[in-house]
Structures are given as C-alpha cells and as structure tokens.
Design a protein around this motif. Structure first.
Motif, PDB file in Angstrom:
ATOM      1  N   THR A 147     103.017 -18.000  71.972  1.00 21.36           N
ATOM      2  CA  THR A 147     104.231 -17.445  72.561  1.00 21.36           C
ATOM      3  C   THR A 147     103.909 -16.725  73.864  1.00 21.36           C
ATOM      4  N   PHE A 148     102.826 -15.969  73.846  1.00 21.36           N
ATOM      5  CA  PHE A 148     102.396 -15.252  75.052  1.00 21.36           C
ATOM      6  C   PHE A 148     102.102 -16.235  76.182  1.00 21.36           C
ATOM      7  N   ASP A 149     101.370 -17.295  75.890  1.00 22.88           N
ATOM      8  CA  ASP A 149     100.987 -18.274  76.917  1.00 22.88           C
ATOM      9  C   ASP A 149     102.213 -18.934  77.547  1.00 22.88           C
ATOM     10  N   ARG A 175     102.704  -5.395  84.003  1.00 27.39           N
ATOM     11  CA  ARG A 175     102.290  -5.864  82.676  1.00 27.39           C
ATOM     12  C   ARG A 175     103.087  -5.164  81.578  1.00 27.39           C
ATOM     13  N   ALA A 176     103.432  -3.902  81.795  1.00 24.36           N
ATOM     14  CA  ALA A 176     104.230  -3.169  80.810  1.00 24.36           C
ATOM     15  C   ALA A 176     105.633  -3.762  80.714  1.00 24.36           C
ATOM     16  N   ILE A 177     106.213  -4.128  81.856  1.00 28.95           N
ATOM     17  CA  ILE A 177     107.544  -4.732  81.864  1.00 28.95           C
ATOM     18  C   ILE A 177     107.492  -6.109  81.219  1.00 28.95           C
ATOM     19  N   PHE A 178     106.440  -6.886  81.512  1.00 26.95           N
ATOM     20  CA  PHE A 178     106.289  -8.186  80.868  1.00 26.95           C
ATOM     21  C   PHE A 178     106.205  -8.026  79.353  1.00 26.95           C
ATOM     22  N   ALA A 179     105.455  -7.032  78.896  1.00 23.24           N
ATOM     23  CA  ALA A 179     105.311  -6.795  77.455  1.00 23.24           C
ATOM     24  C   ALA A 179     106.658  -6.507  76.817  1.00 23.24           C
TER      25      ALA A 179
END
Length: 204
Positions: A20-22, A52-56
């Motif tokens: 899912t991450f990929d 990266r925090a927003i992507f998470a």
C-alpha cells in the motif's frame, strides 16, 4: 529433493505494510505532491520533514482513517524508516504548516496535473456535505444547522468540493454550519474561474 525446515526458535514479532505504501508513494511522486509540499512547507530546523508527515497522514486517511493519535500508531506498521521515526507532536505541527498553504497546494497540483495529462477542464462537479463536530472550535465556523448526518443537536461546518469530469479533486471551500448551501454555488464557480484561469466551464 532434500527439504529444509525452519528453526523452531524463530518467532514472529510483527507485520509491516509495504504494498500500500509503495502504490501511494509512487502516485504521490507522479503528481509531484512531494515537491509542492517541500517548497511550501519547508523543514523546521532540520527537526523533521513536514512533507513526510503529511504523506503519512494522507496514507492513513486513505487506508485506515482515524484520529491523529491513531495515525501515529499506524505509521509504525508501515515499512518505511522515515515514517516510523515521526512523533505525534510532529504530525500536529505538520498540520499547522499545511493549513495556510492549502490554496497554493491545490493550485500547484492543478497545474501539474494539466501538464501531466494535458487535459482541459470543461466540466466541474460540485457537492457539499455537513461535517459534525464533537468538542469546541471557531464560533465563526461551527454553527447549528440542517445536518446531512442527522445530528442537528451538534454544531457543524459545511465542506464544498469541486472535482473535474474525471472525478479528480480541483479545490474545496469551507462554510459555516448554518450557511445556505445554494448560496455557495456562485462563489465556488467564481473562485474556480479566478484561481485556475478557466474561461469556459460547465458547473453541475
């Protein structure tokens, strides 16, 4: 053929999500969201990476939506060392950096997507929903009003979303909870034309 057996001493300590991450990380890069956010939400004293925090938080919202605290638990299950190192307070700080840049992010994303797919927007679909709120917030925004979730006992705000003919989001607006829905249509259309330089567009 000779068969090998695994040692009985091996123990499973946990699972990490990779696929899912990929997938979403690849889409994130294709839309150039990372570059947009790095430009508009730069690092704070090299403490952490807001992008990266927003992507998470987006990944969490797409796959297992819940609170910011639950998002912090969730990123510990993702196979990515940078996400795993994020702290809860950094997620909240990233949200503070994100909010003032939302309009610019939408505009940059719109331009990048037009370049990527070379597609002209001729049709915009507009919808609005009510968002019920538990707790306290801005008195200017949170009001009692007709509720689509049938919770007229709670304060709410209204969220209007614009998407193009393919269903891809263009932009959004937030209105007070008692604002008449029909009154938001013309401002939304004017905003669409002004912000994205669209000359002719049909609004549904």
């Amino acid at each position: 053929t000779k068969t090998r057996t695994l040692s009985s001493d091996l123990q499973k300590h946990g699972d990490l999500i990779s696929g899912t991450f990929d997938i979403f990380n690849a889409l994130w890069k294709e839309l150039q969201l990372g570059k947009i956010l790095v430009k508009l939400c730069p690092k704070e004293n090299r403490d952490y990476n807001p992008e990266r925090a927003i992507f998470a938080m987006v990944l969490h919202r797409l796959t297992d939506p819940d609170s910011r605290r639950d998002c912090h638990r969730f990123i510990g299950t993702v196979y990515d060392q940078e996400l795993a190192q994020l702290k809860l307070h950094q997620l909240y700080r990233a949200m503070d950096r994100l909010y003032p840049a939302i309009k610019e992010i939408e505009q940059n994303l719109f331009v990048n997507r037009m370049d990527l797919f070379n597609q002209e927007v001729t049709l915009a679909l507009y919808d609005m929903t009510t968002c019920t709120v538990w707790g306290k917030g801005s008195d200017d925004l949170l009001k009692h009003g007709p509720s689509k979730s049938k919770r007229s006992d709670k304060k709410q705000y209204k969220l209007g979303l614009l998407v193009d003919q393919t269903g891809f989001p263009i932009g959004h607006d937030v209105w007070s909870g008692n604002y008449a829905e029909i009154k938001t249509l013309i401002p939304a259309l004017n905003s669409l034309k002004e912000r994205f330089q669209l000359k002719q567009v049909a609004m549904v």
